[in-house]
Design a protein around this motif. Structure first.
Motif: not given
Length: 142
Positions: A2-7
């Protein structure tokens, strides 16, 4: 994950990324105009000067060659349509970005207003309009 998608979402929504995308799209459309100018207008004159023959059905026939204004005009219209669509997209993105910044600005103002004033001597909370600390009776300056 999810962090990768947010970034990635932050990366895509940056202004520089959108500016680059606009440049590439406009550049592609402008390349079509330049290619059409060269292939359909300048090249027939070169062919005419060199004495070659080339005739196209939808073109202006000059002795020994033809000028295809239709292809050039359609490339210009294509460029204008692409430019208008990209302009509308960027205008919408800027409006969304401004609304988001405005909303974030209001949240920051609310956070700043919520911070209570403290006495510099005893570090207790003091009303904003108080001239003396109710806890240690120290004189407060504005």
């Amino acid at each position: 994950m999810a962090n990768l998608a947010t970034e990635f979402k932050e990366f895509v929504s940056r202004g520089n990324m959108m500016d680059m995308a606009v440049g590439i799209i406009i550049g592609g459309a402008f390349t079509a105009i330049v290619n059409s100018l060269v292939a359909d207008i300048i090249q027939p004159f070169i062919t005419f000067i060199s004495g070659g023959t080339s005739e196209t059905a939808s073109s202006l026939v000059v002795p020994g060659t033809s000028i295809d204004f239709g292809a050039f005009i359609s490339a210009c219209i294509n460029f204008l349509i692409i430019a208008i669509v990209v302009f509308a997209l960027i205008k919408g993105m800027n409006a969304l970005r401004a609304a988001g910044e405005k909303a974030l600005g209001k949240e920051k103002e609310e956070e700043e207003e919520a911070t209570p004033r403290t006495c510099p001597f005893c570090y207790e909370e003091v009303h904003d309009e108080a001239t003396r600390c109710p806890h240690c009776t120290a004189e407060l300056t504005a």
